[in-house]
Design a protein around this motif. Structure first.
Motif, PDB file in Angstrom:
ATOM      1  N   GLY A  29      68.732   8.354   7.654  1.00  0.00           N
ATOM      2  CA  GLY A  29      67.305   8.426   6.734  1.00  0.00           C
ATOM      3  C   GLY A  29      66.338   7.453   7.462  1.00  0.00           C
ATOM      4  N   ASP A  30      65.169   7.633   6.905  1.00  0.00           N
ATOM      5  CA  ASP A  30      64.044   6.693   7.205  1.00  0.00           C
ATOM      6  C   ASP A  30      64.511   5.205   6.858  1.00  0.00           C
ATOM      7  OD1 ASP A  30      62.664   8.694   8.047  1.00  0.00           O
ATOM      8  OD2 ASP A  30      61.175   8.443   6.594  1.00  0.00           O
ATOM      9  N   ILE A  31      64.002   4.171   7.823  1.00  0.00           N
ATOM     10  CA  ILE A  31      64.422   2.806   7.464  1.00  0.00           C
ATOM     11  C   ILE A  31      63.289   2.284   6.646  1.00  0.00           C
ATOM     12  CG2 ILE A  31      64.215   0.645   8.536  1.00  0.00           C
ATOM     13  CD1 ILE A  31      65.451   1.900  11.186  1.00  0.00           C
ATOM     14  N   LEU A  32      63.362   1.537   5.643  1.00  0.00           N
ATOM     15  CA  LEU A  32      62.535   1.156   4.574  1.00  0.00           C
ATOM     16  C   LEU A  32      62.595  -0.475   4.664  1.00  0.00           C
ATOM     17  CD1 LEU A  32      63.075   3.389   1.475  1.00  0.00           C
ATOM     18  CD2 LEU A  32      61.271   3.542   3.306  1.00  0.00           C
ATOM     19  N   ALA A  33      63.624  -1.075   5.132  1.00  0.00           N
ATOM     20  CA  ALA A  33      63.428  -2.630   5.069  1.00  0.00           C
ATOM     21  C   ALA A  33      64.589  -3.167   6.277  1.00  0.00           C
ATOM     22  CB  ALA A  33      64.188  -3.238   3.649  1.00  0.00           C
ATOM     23  N   VAL A  43      70.599  -6.974   8.411  1.00  0.00           N
ATOM     24  CA  VAL A  43      70.613  -5.918   7.586  1.00  0.00           C
ATOM     25  C   VAL A  43      69.428  -4.739   7.649  1.00  0.00           C
ATOM     26  CG1 VAL A  43      71.470  -4.864   5.370  1.00  0.00           C
ATOM     27  CG2 VAL A  43      72.285  -7.040   6.117  1.00  0.00           C
ATOM     28  N   ILE A  44      69.669  -3.538   7.890  1.00  0.00           N
ATOM     29  CA  ILE A  44      68.779  -2.552   7.429  1.00  0.00           C
ATOM     30  C   ILE A  44      69.090  -1.720   6.530  1.00  0.00           C
ATOM     31  CG2 ILE A  44      67.954  -2.697   9.786  1.00  0.00           C
ATOM     32  CD1 ILE A  44      69.103  -0.023  10.251  1.00  0.00           C
ATOM     33  N   SER A  45      67.995  -1.138   5.717  1.00  0.00           N
ATOM     34  CA  SER A  45      68.316  -0.234   4.689  1.00  0.00           C
ATOM     35  C   SER A  45      67.129   0.774   4.666  1.00  0.00           C
ATOM     36  CB  SER A  45      68.327  -1.192   3.321  1.00  0.00           C
ATOM     37  OG  SER A  45      67.114  -1.342   3.101  1.00  0.00           O
ATOM     38  N   GLY A  46      67.421   1.798   3.634  1.00  0.00           N
ATOM     39  CA  GLY A  46      66.332   3.007   3.815  1.00  0.00           C
ATOM     40  C   GLY A  46      66.823   4.113   2.771  1.00  0.00           C
ATOM     41  N   ILE A  47      66.276   5.172   3.130  1.00  0.00           N
ATOM     42  CA  ILE A  47      66.511   6.452   2.583  1.00  0.00           C
ATOM     43  C   ILE A  47      67.769   6.981   2.706  1.00  0.00           C
ATOM     44  CG2 ILE A  47      65.652   8.845   2.335  1.00  0.00           C
ATOM     45  CD1 ILE A  47      63.616   6.926   1.249  1.00  0.00           C
ATOM     46  N   ASP A  48      68.222   7.770   1.462  1.00  0.00           N
ATOM     47  CA  ASP A  48      69.559   8.678   1.736  1.00  0.00           C
ATOM     48  C   ASP A  48      70.725   7.490   1.965  1.00  0.00           C
ATOM     49  OD1 ASP A  48      68.224  10.817   0.887  1.00  0.00           O
ATOM     50  OD2 ASP A  48      67.843  11.468   2.915  1.00  0.00           O
ATOM     51  N   GLY A  49      71.013   6.565   1.610  1.00  0.00           N
ATOM     52  CA  GLY A  49      72.093   5.744   1.717  1.00  0.00           C
ATOM     53  C   GLY A  49      71.924   4.872   2.862  1.00  0.00           C
ATOM     54  N   LEU A  50      71.050   4.760   3.622  1.00  0.00           N
ATOM     55  CA  LEU A  50      70.917   3.995   4.730  1.00  0.00           C
ATOM     56  C   LEU A  50      71.283   2.638   4.705  1.00  0.00           C
ATOM     57  CD1 LEU A  50      68.794   4.663   7.761  1.00  0.00           C
ATOM     58  CD2 LEU A  50      69.276   2.295   7.064  1.00  0.00           C
ATOM     59  N   LEU A  51      72.117   1.859   4.929  1.00  0.00           N
ATOM     60  CA  LEU A  51      72.376   0.471   4.637  1.00  0.00           C
ATOM     61  C   LEU A  51      73.613  -0.028   5.843  1.00  0.00           C
ATOM     62  CD1 LEU A  51      71.909  -2.032   2.982  1.00  0.00           C
ATOM     63  CD2 LEU A  51      73.937  -1.457   1.781  1.00  0.00           C
ATOM     64  N   TYR A  52      73.003  -0.638   6.952  1.00  0.00           N
ATOM     65  CA  TYR A  52      73.716  -1.032   7.967  1.00  0.00           C
ATOM     66  C   TYR A  52      73.632  -2.498   8.268  1.00  0.00           C
ATOM     67  CZ  TYR A  52      74.566   3.916   9.173  1.00  0.00           C
ATOM     68  OH  TYR A  52      74.700   5.021   9.205  1.00  0.00           O
ATOM     69  N   PHE A  70      78.163   5.178  -4.947  1.00  0.00           N
ATOM     70  CA  PHE A  70      76.930   5.889  -5.253  1.00  0.00           C
ATOM     71  C   PHE A  70      76.886   7.051  -4.726  1.00  0.00           C
ATOM     72  CE2 PHE A  70      75.831   1.128  -5.581  1.00  0.00           C
ATOM     73  CZ  PHE A  70      75.819   1.301  -6.823  1.00  0.00           C
ATOM     74  N   SER A  71      76.634   8.139  -5.490  1.00  0.00           N
ATOM     75  CA  SER A  71      76.492   9.399  -4.988  1.00  0.00           C
ATOM     76  C   SER A  71      75.270   9.560  -3.920  1.00  0.00           C
ATOM     77  CB  SER A  71      76.499  10.561  -6.205  1.00  0.00           C
ATOM     78  OG  SER A  71      75.098  10.365  -7.015  1.00  0.00           O
ATOM     79  N   LYS A  72      74.191   8.969  -4.435  1.00  0.00           N
ATOM     80  CA  LYS A  72      73.004   8.916  -3.547  1.00  0.00           C
ATOM     81  C   LYS A  72      72.149   7.661  -3.967  1.00  0.00           C
ATOM     82  CE  LYS A  72      69.130  11.991  -2.101  1.00  0.00           C
ATOM     83  NZ  LYS A  72      68.348  13.313  -2.195  1.00  0.00           N
ATOM     84  N   PHE A  73      71.369   6.947  -3.107  1.00  0.00           N
ATOM     85  CA  PHE A  73      70.530   6.017  -3.439  1.00  0.00           C
ATOM     86  C   PHE A  73      69.750   5.648  -2.248  1.00  0.00           C
ATOM     87  CE2 PHE A  73      74.115   4.085  -1.048  1.00  0.00           C
ATOM     88  CZ  PHE A  73      73.412   3.258  -0.388  1.00  0.00           C
ATOM     89  N   ASP A  74      68.398   5.305  -2.643  1.00  0.00           N
ATOM     90  CA  ASP A  74      67.403   4.746  -1.548  1.00  0.00           C
ATOM     91  C   ASP A  74      67.348   3.453  -1.785  1.00  0.00           C
ATOM     92  OD1 ASP A  74      66.989   7.423  -0.967  1.00  0.00           O
ATOM     93  OD2 ASP A  74      65.264   7.556  -2.365  1.00  0.00           O
ATOM     94  N   SER A  75      67.323   2.567  -0.593  1.00  0.00           N
ATOM     95  CA  SER A  75      67.423   1.270  -0.842  1.00  0.00           C
ATOM     96  C   SER A  75      65.855   0.603  -0.220  1.00  0.00           C
ATOM     97  CB  SER A  75      68.460   0.484   0.236  1.00  0.00           C
ATOM     98  OG  SER A  75      68.221  -0.843   0.132  1.00  0.00           O
ATOM     99  N   VAL A  89      67.996  -4.414  -2.782  1.00  0.00           N
ATOM    100  CA  VAL A  89      67.785  -3.265  -4.316  1.00  0.00           C
ATOM    101  C   VAL A  89      67.669  -1.630  -4.012  1.00  0.00           C
ATOM    102  CG1 VAL A  89      66.102  -4.893  -5.683  1.00  0.00           C
ATOM    103  CG2 VAL A  89      65.169  -3.737  -3.850  1.00  0.00           C
ATOM    104  N   PHE A  90      68.436  -1.262  -4.969  1.00  0.00           N
ATOM    105  CA  PHE A  90      68.767   0.358  -4.632  1.00  0.00           C
ATOM    106  C   PHE A  90      67.651   1.180  -5.868  1.00  0.00           C
ATOM    107  CE2 PHE A  90      73.225  -0.176  -3.209  1.00  0.00           C
ATOM    108  CZ  PHE A  90      72.859  -0.516  -1.852  1.00  0.00           C
ATOM    109  N   THR A  91      67.369   2.282  -5.478  1.00  0.00           N
ATOM    110  CA  THR A  91      67.170   3.247  -6.839  1.00  0.00           C
ATOM    111  C   THR A  91      67.965   4.306  -6.469  1.00  0.00           C
ATOM    112  OG1 THR A  91      64.612   2.681  -6.883  1.00  0.00           O
ATOM    113  CG2 THR A  91      65.235   4.957  -7.628  1.00  0.00           C
ATOM    114  N   LEU A  92      68.736   4.396  -7.414  1.00  0.00           N
ATOM    115  CA  LEU A  92      69.671   5.686  -7.416  1.00  0.00           C
ATOM    116  C   LEU A  92      69.141   7.009  -7.608  1.00  0.00           C
ATOM    117  CD1 LEU A  92      72.590   4.189  -9.669  1.00  0.00           C
ATOM    118  CD2 LEU A  92      72.269   3.814  -7.203  1.00  0.00           C
ATOM    119  N   ASP A  93      69.811   8.017  -7.424  1.00  0.00           N
ATOM    120  CA  ASP A  93      69.493   9.506  -7.389  1.00  0.00           C
ATOM    121  C   ASP A  93      69.019   9.856  -9.098  1.00  0.00           C
ATOM    122  OD1 ASP A  93      68.748  11.994  -6.484  1.00  0.00           O
ATOM    123  OD2 ASP A  93      70.669  12.636  -7.240  1.00  0.00           O
TER     124      ASP A  93
END
Length: 290
Positions: A29-33, A43-52, A70-75, A89-93
């Protein structure tokens, strides 16, 4: 991704061509942070569970295994506090907000808690004292913001009340100064580490666009110098402003442009090259989820 040194950003003769672009199509998904523990580990994070996580300054990435599936989250945000400690920080589905913490450079993560509020940003002054901000989920005003503060490394949080606060998009801390940027083009400043707050009116970069349609994010390299990104809700304009007096006045940067994109995130990294801190800006094409 665009990267600038602080010196370049404040140089009036700085040209956009001096930036570099990083594209990686392997993410889900898109990178948000993004943030770094040191010059290599980040660390990078983003849409649709992106956390690397990367150990080689972004050349390669490995997916982070979370303590809870988590079933689905945006970070939306990452905060690296020291060479070992960081938060995400996450926001879950279902729109619940979650905070995770690492003490080993992002290898393992512990959930600190969850909330019915929607978290968008997290920022720490040191390993113990920090803020988390976002929007109130079940509010009569769908754009009402909320901020909490911790003094024990995220073990517990207390709400900070700011009159007129809209959904919080970014928080920046320098010394005892705290800067809060929100939806609806709102910007707040505290000079006593959150004991009292003043709302500062921002310039409207395009008078054809109401201030209520701007999503604002900011980052400061010290208590005086910082920058502000305006994303507009209904068109492709991206405006970047800079300040040298703690946000009391702003001037438009040459970086502003019609990118046909959405700048999701901006910050001055703790990582330095020479005598300069590095500033990152990045986002996705208009039409992608933001």
């Amino acid at each position: 991704m665009k990267s600038f040194t602080m010196q370049q950003f404040f140089d009036p003769n700085y040209k956009l061509r001096d930036t570099f672009f990083l594209r990686n199509n392997n993410f889900s998904g898109d990178i948000l942070a993004v943030d770094f523990f040191d010059n290599n580990v980040g660390v990078i994070s983003g849409i649709d569970g992106l956390l690397y996580r990367t150990e080689d300054a972004g050349k390669t990435f490995s997916k982070i295994n979370l303590p809870i599936q988590f079933s689905k989250f945006d970070s939306y945000d990452i905060e690296i506090v020291s060479k070992n400690i960081g938060f995400v920080v996450f926001t879950l589905d279902n729109q619940d907000g979650v905070i995770l913490k690492t003490i080993d450079k992002g290898i393992t993560w512990t959930q600190l808690g969850s909330s019915r509020d929607i978290w968008r940003t997290i920022e720490f002054q040191n390993e113990l004292v920090g803020y988390v901000g976002g929007g109130i989920r079940f509010s009569v005003d769908s754009n009402e913001g909320i901020i909490f503060k911790t003094t024990n490394g995220g073990e517990s949080w207390s709400q900070i009340h700011i009159s007129g606060l809209a959904t919080v998009r970014s928080i920046s801390i320098q010394e005892n100064f705290v800067y809060v940027s929100c939806s609806s083009g709102k910007f707040f400043k505290s000079m006593d580490f959150g004991a009292s707050w003043t709302e500062i009116s921002l310039p409207n970069p395009n008078n054809d666009i109401p201030m209520q349609q701007y999503l604002v994010k900011s980052s400061f390299v010290n208590k005086d110098e910082g920058f502000l990104i305006y994303n507009t809700v209904f068109n492709n304009d991206v405006f970047v402003f800079k300040t040298r007096d703690g946000g009391n006045s702003w001037e438009e940067s040459i970086i502003s442009s019609k990118y046909e994109s959405f700048l999701n995130y901006c910050f001055f990294s703790n990582v330095t090259f020479g005598n300069n801190k590095v500033m990152y800006m990045f986002g996705g094409r208009v039409g992608n989820k933001s």
